[in-house]
Design a protein around this motif. Structure first.
Motif, mmCIF file in Angstrom:
data_model
loop_
_atom_site.group_PDB
_atom_site.id
_atom_site.type_symbol
_atom_site.label_atom_id
_atom_site.label_comp_id
_atom_site.label_asym_id
_atom_site.label_seq_id
_atom_site.Cartn_x
_atom_site.Cartn_y
_atom_site.Cartn_z
ATOM 1 N N MET A 165 -9.474 -21.376 10.374
ATOM 2 C CA MET A 165 -9.152 -20.116 9.569
ATOM 3 C C MET A 165 -8.731 -20.393 8.393
ATOM 4 S SD MET A 165 -7.126 -17.883 12.579
ATOM 5 C CE MET A 165 -7.750 -17.954 13.990
ATOM 6 N N PHE A 166 -7.876 -21.382 7.797
ATOM 7 C CA PHE A 166 -7.409 -21.791 6.371
ATOM 8 C C PHE A 166 -8.664 -22.211 5.747
ATOM 9 C CE2 PHE A 166 -2.838 -21.943 7.931
ATOM 10 C CZ PHE A 166 -2.586 -20.621 7.588
ATOM 11 N N MET A 167 -9.666 -22.862 6.204
ATOM 12 C CA MET A 167 -10.626 -23.531 5.567
ATOM 13 C C MET A 167 -11.626 -22.477 5.233
ATOM 14 S SD MET A 167 -13.284 -26.245 7.356
ATOM 15 C CE MET A 167 -13.699 -25.155 8.454
ATOM 16 N N TRP A 168 -11.921 -21.302 5.731
ATOM 17 C CA TRP A 168 -12.569 -20.313 5.485
ATOM 18 C C TRP A 168 -12.111 -19.005 4.476
ATOM 19 C CZ3 TRP A 168 -17.597 -20.777 5.926
ATOM 20 C CH2 TRP A 168 -18.251 -21.534 6.557
ATOM 21 N N MET A 169 -10.735 -18.995 4.476
ATOM 22 C CA MET A 169 -9.993 -18.067 3.790
ATOM 23 C C MET A 169 -10.500 -17.692 2.458
ATOM 24 S SD MET A 169 -6.325 -17.479 5.484
ATOM 25 C CE MET A 169 -6.270 -16.737 7.297
ATOM 26 N N GLY A 194 -15.460 -12.886 5.276
ATOM 27 C CA GLY A 194 -14.079 -12.348 5.831
ATOM 28 C C GLY A 194 -14.341 -11.414 7.150
ATOM 29 N N ILE A 195 -15.432 -10.632 7.075
ATOM 30 C CA ILE A 195 -15.906 -9.579 8.442
ATOM 31 C C ILE A 195 -15.943 -10.685 9.677
ATOM 32 C CG2 ILE A 195 -17.431 -8.148 9.078
ATOM 33 C CD1 ILE A 195 -15.839 -6.865 7.220
ATOM 34 N N PHE A 205 -13.222 -18.501 0.756
ATOM 35 C CA PHE A 205 -14.317 -17.966 0.415
ATOM 36 C C PHE A 205 -14.633 -16.348 0.770
ATOM 37 C CE2 PHE A 205 -14.911 -22.381 2.077
ATOM 38 C CZ PHE A 205 -15.932 -23.135 1.026
ATOM 39 N N ILE A 206 -13.597 -16.114 1.343
ATOM 40 C CA ILE A 206 -13.755 -14.397 1.468
ATOM 41 C C ILE A 206 -13.483 -13.670 0.379
ATOM 42 C CG2 ILE A 206 -12.331 -12.468 2.420
ATOM 43 C CD1 ILE A 206 -11.376 -14.631 4.667
ATOM 44 N N LEU A 207 -12.793 -13.942 -0.852
ATOM 45 C CA LEU A 207 -12.767 -13.125 -2.190
ATOM 46 C C LEU A 207 -13.996 -13.203 -2.596
ATOM 47 C CD1 LEU A 207 -9.258 -14.475 -3.302
ATOM 48 C CD2 LEU A 207 -10.039 -12.042 -2.739
ATOM 49 N N PHE A 208 -14.750 -14.195 -2.576
ATOM 50 C CA PHE A 208 -16.533 -14.163 -3.093
ATOM 51 C C PHE A 208 -17.351 -13.784 -2.189
ATOM 52 C CE2 PHE A 208 -13.526 -17.927 -4.739
ATOM 53 C CZ PHE A 208 -13.398 -17.246 -6.192
ATOM 54 N N LYS A 209 -17.165 -14.008 -1.031
ATOM 55 C CA LYS A 209 -18.076 -13.532 0.028
ATOM 56 C C LYS A 209 -17.180 -12.582 1.080
ATOM 57 C CE LYS A 209 -21.472 -15.811 -1.768
ATOM 58 N NZ LYS A 209 -23.001 -15.147 -2.473
ATOM 59 N N PRO A 210 -17.333 -11.246 0.794
ATOM 60 C CA PRO A 210 -16.462 -10.605 1.740
ATOM 61 C C PRO A 210 -17.012 -10.750 3.241
ATOM 62 C CG PRO A 210 -16.558 -9.021 -0.075
ATOM 63 C CD PRO A 210 -17.562 -10.664 -0.229
ATOM 64 N N PHE A 211 -18.498 -10.776 3.386
ATOM 65 C CA PHE A 211 -18.959 -10.795 4.918
ATOM 66 C C PHE A 211 -18.457 -11.913 5.530
ATOM 67 C CE2 PHE A 211 -21.824 -13.752 2.507
ATOM 68 C CZ PHE A 211 -22.146 -14.615 3.475
#
Length: 450
Positions: free
Chosen positions: A10-14, A24-25, A16-22
């Protein structure tokens, strides 16, 4: 160790979420439906991963330059109206402090549905969203199916946490999931996954049986019955179902058979009688508060129990989505809830019919048809299980909206294209038909006699 692995993923992907909201979805999708952290021990089990992912996704959406508007769709409108209404009933409820927790949960569910509709508006994003959702739930279904086989049906498949708190809610989720699992047998992301999804479909059916939920069994029967009515491959489906049903009846122990047969004498069953008591309670609350009801969790408020519970009876869960909404939000809320369900059913059928006409969007039409079958399981299961705030129902509505938008965009691109200069948009429809030119002199004279 298990908790550390889940936390690391989970922390590994977090970031990237700010740059790629999908991203996060999809992470939000995974956590909501599978609850991986709840299957660990230590800090990961109680860490609010979902809240962090939600905050980062919304932050990424605000920073993104992509379109940020909700799709113009009837489902979006009816969900918004329903949410406004439950906000109103929460404020005016018997004890707003009792309602806040459930209201907050519903707010998070609908927030995810709305954000997903805004972000997942391309074919690949739609496919990814549905695949993550199905794979997450299929993991639970496979575990339940294997447990049923290993225990010979004598052990009960219990709830998996999150929206699937108990065996009844788990059975409802699996009944809703079954059509989508079959969809991925037809449209696997990779060809190698075709047979694993076929095996998962069987495991999901076994997990429903293993919950020993009578409501889940009825929901499964409703889904399979509707599937038989709508499919073109009736004989193939019957040929597969008959051995499974006969084998299942032979395989399951007498305790399971006796429990399922108890539905025939439901009026004499103490569990059913307890449900009837709560249905009377719901009707009493609504009759006295027909517009606004009693607010979320009115069933557990002592003052409401003293006023509306039949004498000598003990309060419990409502055991019906419809009576749940009736007591909490009044007849107005029930009307809006039924409108939401019927709008989703009709919209899914419309998208399926429209998209199946074109080869490019046939997969979207079949996906919408699978979602529609899932709504059948939800509607039937809701008769005896309190699943009015079920995540999966609102996420299915979101998928219908995504299917409509993505399908229309694909058809629009098929209709128009750039001209040879690369700047002008021109129609790209089929060329007008013209008769072939005659090749011989005699044929030309026959075709043009004048």
């Amino acid at each position: 160790m298990r908790g550390a692995i889940v936390a690391l993923l989970m922390f590994m992907w977090m970031p990237f979420i700010l740059f790629k909201p999908f991203v996060g979805i999809l992470l939000w999708d995974w956590i909501s439906h599978m609850n991986p952290h709840k299957q660990t021990y230590g800090f990961a089990m109680f860490f609010p991963f979902l809240d962090f992912v939600a905050a980062l996704t919304i932050g990424g959406l605000l920073l993104s330059k992509d379109k940020k508007s909700l799709p113009a769709h009837p489902i979006v409108a009816i969900i918004l109206i329903y949410f406004v209404w439950v906000t109103f009933t929460t404020i005016l409820g018997f004890e707003p402090s009792y309602s806040v927790e459930k209201y907050t949960y519903v707010f998070k569910v609908l927030l995810f549905a709305f954000v997903a509709m805004m972000v997942m508006q391309s074919p690949n994003r739609l496919k990814a969203f549905v695949f993550v959702m199905v794979a997450s739930l299929a993991y639970i279904g496979i575990k339940g199916g294997l447990f049923t086989i290993m225990t010979g049906g004598s052990g009960r498949v219990q709830g998996a946490g999150g929206m699937m708190e108990d065996n009844n809610q788990l059975a409802m989720a699996m009944a809703m999931l079954l059509p989508l699992a079959m969809y991925f047998v037809q449209y696997p992301p990779l060809k190698i996954l075709k047979w694993p999804f076929a095996g998962a479909t069987v495991a999901i059916m076994l997990s429903i049986v293993g919950t020993q939920s009578r409501g889940g069994f009825v929901a499964l029967a409703a889904v399979m019955g509707m599937m038989l009515l709508k499919t073109k491959y009736k004989f193939k489906l019957i040929a597969v179902l008959i051995p499974l049903i006969v084998g299942g009846l032979y395989f399951m122990p007498d305790s399971w058979k006796n429990r399922m047969q108890s539905t025939e004498n439901a009026t004499e069953d103490s569990s059913f009688q307890g449900r009837v008591v709560m249905w009377r309670f719901s009707s009493n609350v609504a009759d006295d508060n027909p517009i606004e009801g009693g607010g979320y969790n009115v069933f557990y408020i002592r003052r409401a129990q003293e006023l509306y519970m039949p004498p000598g009876e003990t309060a419990r869960a409502p055991h019906s989505a419809y009576f749940e909404v009736l007591a909490e939000h009044g007849y107005t809320g029930l009307l809006l809830y039924l409108s939401m369900l019927l709008t989703g059913w009709y919209a899914a059928g419309t998208v399926a019919k429209d998209m199946r006409k074109h080869e490019e969007t046939k997969w979207i039409g079949d996906l919408s048809a699978a979602i529609q079958l899932g709504l059948v399981g939800y509607a039937v299961g809701g008769l005896t299980v309190n699943i009015a705030t079920f995540d999966l129902f609102y996420h299915y509505l979101a998928v219908i909206v995504m299917c409509s938008n993505v399908g229309n965009e694909i058809l629009k691109r098929q209709t128009f294209k750039l001209s040879d200069d690369g700047k002008t948009v021109v129609a790209a429809g089929p060329k007008k038909w013209s008769p072939p030119k005659p090749t011989s002199q005699a044929a030309r004279e026959k075709a043009n006699p004048i």
